[in-house]
Each structure stands twice: as C-alpha cells, then as structure tokens.
Scaffold this active site. Structure first.
Site, PDB file in Angstrom:
ATOM      1  N   ARG A   1       0.822  -1.217   0.000  1.00 29.64           N
ATOM      2  CA  ARG A   1       0.000   0.000   0.000  1.00 29.64           C
ATOM      3  C   ARG A   1       0.856   1.267   0.000  1.00 29.64           C
ATOM      4  O   ARG A   1       0.339   2.366   0.178  1.00 29.64           O
ATOM      5  CB  ARG A   1      -0.910   0.015   1.231  1.00 29.64           C
TER       6      ARG A   1
ATOM      7  N   HIS B   1      -0.452  -5.716 -11.481  1.00 29.58           N
ATOM      8  CA  HIS B   1      -1.783  -5.385 -11.985  1.00 29.58           C
ATOM      9  C   HIS B   1      -1.615  -4.317 -13.058  1.00 29.58           C
ATOM     10  O   HIS B   1      -1.004  -3.271 -12.786  1.00 29.58           O
ATOM     11  CB  HIS B   1      -2.665  -4.858 -10.859  1.00 29.58           C
TER      12      HIS B   1
ATOM     13  N   TYR C   1       0.211  -2.612  -4.877  1.00 29.78           N
ATOM     14  CA  TYR C   1      -1.087  -2.252  -5.453  1.00 29.78           C
ATOM     15  C   TYR C   1      -1.150  -0.786  -5.874  1.00 29.78           C
ATOM     16  O   TYR C   1      -1.948  -0.411  -6.738  1.00 29.78           O
ATOM     17  CB  TYR C   1      -2.208  -2.517  -4.443  1.00 29.78           C
TER      18      TYR C   1
ATOM     19  N   HIS D   1       5.420  -9.783  -6.464  1.00 28.15           N
ATOM     20  CA  HIS D   1       4.233  -8.975  -6.775  1.00 28.15           C
ATOM     21  C   HIS D   1       4.541  -7.503  -6.548  1.00 28.15           C
ATOM     22  O   HIS D   1       5.038  -7.112  -5.495  1.00 28.15           O
ATOM     23  CB  HIS D   1       3.066  -9.407  -5.890  1.00 28.15           C
TER      24      HIS D   1
ATOM     25  N   HIS E   1     -11.557 -12.697  -3.049  1.00 29.64           N
ATOM     26  CA  HIS E   1     -11.000 -14.042  -2.976  1.00 29.64           C
ATOM     27  C   HIS E   1     -11.636 -14.837  -1.835  1.00 29.64           C
ATOM     28  O   HIS E   1     -12.027 -14.284  -0.813  1.00 29.64           O
ATOM     29  CB  HIS E   1      -9.494 -13.978  -2.750  1.00 29.64           C
TER      30      HIS E   1
ATOM     31  N   GLU F   1      -1.099  -9.435 -14.935  1.00 33.56           N
ATOM     32  CA  GLU F   1      -2.093 -10.269 -14.258  1.00 33.56           C
ATOM     33  C   GLU F   1      -3.480 -10.069 -14.865  1.00 33.56           C
ATOM     34  O   GLU F   1      -3.890  -8.945 -15.156  1.00 33.56           O
ATOM     35  CB  GLU F   1      -2.128  -9.937 -12.766  1.00 33.56           C
TER      36      GLU F   1
ATOM     37  N   HIS G   1      -9.979 -13.854 -10.452  1.00 36.91           N
ATOM     38  CA  HIS G   1     -10.172 -12.708 -11.340  1.00 36.91           C
ATOM     39  C   HIS G   1     -10.835 -13.091 -12.657  1.00 36.91           C
ATOM     40  O   HIS G   1     -11.774 -12.415 -13.100  1.00 36.91           O
ATOM     41  CB  HIS G   1      -8.825 -12.036 -11.625  1.00 36.91           C
TER      42      HIS G   1
ATOM     43  N   HIS H   1      -2.324 -17.671 -10.139  1.00 42.67           N
ATOM     44  CA  HIS H   1      -2.790 -17.343  -8.802  1.00 42.67           C
ATOM     45  C   HIS H   1      -4.035 -18.197  -8.568  1.00 42.67           C
ATOM     46  O   HIS H   1      -5.061 -18.003  -9.230  1.00 42.67           O
ATOM     47  CB  HIS H   1      -3.156 -15.864  -8.683  1.00 42.67           C
TER      48      HIS H   1
ATOM     49  N   GLU I   1      -3.470 -17.027  -2.949  1.00 44.29           N
ATOM     50  CA  GLU I   1      -3.704 -15.688  -2.390  1.00 44.29           C
ATOM     51  C   GLU I   1      -5.022 -15.674  -1.623  1.00 44.29           C
ATOM     52  O   GLU I   1      -5.760 -14.694  -1.635  1.00 44.29           O
ATOM     53  CB  GLU I   1      -3.749 -14.642  -3.501  1.00 44.29           C
TER      54      GLU I   1
END
Length: 277
Positions: free
Chosen positions: A37, A107, A70, A67, A226, A142, A179, A211, A256
C-alpha cells in the site's frame, strides 16, 4: 510434482521466506517487493540472498512470483502517479536481479476514465521504458476481475498490451482464477474452452504462473473477492481440474486466499492430495 506456494511476508527477508515455504511443504512462494500500500522497499541483504539461493537450490524451489505494490498504476490519469509507477517498477526489476530468473507480477492498472485504449498505450509505454535486454526477470501482466476502470479484464486487452511491448521475450501473463471467473470466464463449466480462448488470443506459451484462488462471487460479477479453496463459487472440484490440466500442471501455483500460516499449510496439503501423478 505440484509446484505450489503462498504469499509470504518479505519483512524478514528471503531466507526466512524460504524456510517458511518449507514449513508449508511449498516449493515456490510470492511476496510483495515493497509495502503493498506504499512505496518503501526493504533493503536487500546480500548475505540473506546468498543463504536463500543455497536453500532454494537444495530443496528444488521453482520460480518465485514477486508482486508489485497495489499502488503502482502505470495508466493513472495523473502524471506524478505514472512517474511513481515507472520508477517503482524500474527499481523493483533491478532488485529482482539479486534472485535472477524469476517472475515479477503486476496489476496492469486502472485507466481512470481515460478509456481502455489510452490505458493500454500507457501500460505498454511504461514497459518499453523500463524493460532492458539484459534482465533475467520475466514481467507478468495479471488477469483482472474488471471492477471499475481496470485494464486487463479480458484476454484481448492483455494481448493488446503485449503486442505493443518491444522486448516481448521479457513479458508474459499470470492467470488469477478468482479474477478470470469474476471477469466472466467460466472455469467450472468450460475450463477447456477458457484455455482454448486464452491460447487463441494470447498463446499458452505466454502463460507463466497461476494465482489459485476461489471466489466469493458469481461468474461475471466483476467484484474481485478471494475465497479459501473450496469455500467459494468456483469450488474445489474445478480448482483441482485447474492444477491437473495438461496445459497448466507444470506452472507455479500461488495461493492468495484469506489465510494464515496454518490455513495455507492445510490448503497446500489438500491440493497435493488431489494432484494426479
């Protein structure tokens, strides 16, 4: 052998993540390159990396799936946010070279009412700025659920990005089961059809990691929530078919799901028990 692991915390370093993966009976894992974050990155300790690489070699670890945070949005409407995204990815890719030959997943971003076409162009432009021929890391786009103004909700959108990247051997795709299900791809009733469509549009050779997540939502809901394996709308049976599918079974699978250490261990054991030799 089923190659599977979970998301682990980078806070204690590479070797600690490797040891935790072994406790989980995993042979891969994922981790955020920095605060998911925020923008700060933990300093890399060369001796810690050396210890991890020895551990990974001794225990047959397969490719890791790092990863990006975000907060990294390559197609943001504000230039300062795009600059942050570009500088973050460039820094992360340099840091990834401490553990060469692995994957860096991100992402694609949200176009924030600029339009999908503009978002695709901006994402590809960032990749063309930061990718270099000498890197050993493969960057993975992704698949996204399609909430809001997300780019990457369809295989066609991902292909459009890939087509604009100059160093195409440095990019691939990570398919997130939650997703794609939330985006409207029916993994339960038509897994073969979904993978055939992926192959036709993108090419299964570009699919590098999975994932593996269940979903709290119905197919096509575009919500991205999720669920633990077998506790969502996709269900255990369909996810077992995913891990055993001939086109997927050799890929690294990353959990995840909303779990703690014991929960991940239980899911890994469950999925290993359904692996077909």
């Amino acid at each position: 052998m089923l190659h599977i692991g979970s998301h682990l915390s980078f806070a204690k370093g590479y070797n600690a993540m490797g040891k935790e993966a072994l406790e989980l009976k995993a042979d891969t894992f994922a981790f955020f390159t920095r605060n998911p974050r925020g923008g700060r990155a933990k300093a890399i300790d060369a001796s810690d990396v050396e210890a991890f690489l020895a551990l990974a070699a001794a225990h047959g670890f397969v490719k890791l799936v790092a990863h990006a945070p975000y907060t990294m949005n390559p197609c943001a409407a504000k230039e300062e946010l795009r600059t942050f995204a570009r500088e973050t990815m460039a820094d992360d890719l340099q840091r990834m070279e401490y553990t060469p030959g692995n994957y860096y997943n991100f992402h694609p971003g949200s176009h924030v009412k600029q339009g999908v076409a503009a978002g695709i162009d901006l994402i590809a432009a960032q990749l063309n700025e930061v990718l270099v021929p000498e890197q050993t890391t493969t960057v993975l786009l992704e698949t996204m659920a399609g909430k809001g103004t997300e780019v990457g909700r369809s295989f066609e959108e991902l292909r459009a990005i890939l087509d604009r990247v100059n160093l195409r051997d440095k990019v691939g795709v990570c398919l997130d089961t939650c997703h794609v299900w939330d985006a409207g791809y029916d993994l339960v009733a038509d897994l073969d059809g979904v993978l055939s469509e992926f192959d036709r549009i993108i090419g299964l050779d570009r699919l590098k990691a999975i994932h593996l997540n269940d979903s709290l939502n119905a197919c096509g809901s575009r919500k991205d929530r999720h669920a633990r394996i077998g506790e969502g709308q996709i269900g255990l049976g369909a996810l077992v078919r995913v891990i055993n599918h001939p086109a997927l079974r050799e890929l690294p699978f990353i959990l995840e799901t909303p779990n703690d250490h014991d929960g991940y261990a239980a899911e890994i054991a469950l999925l290993r028990s359904h692996w077909q030799e």
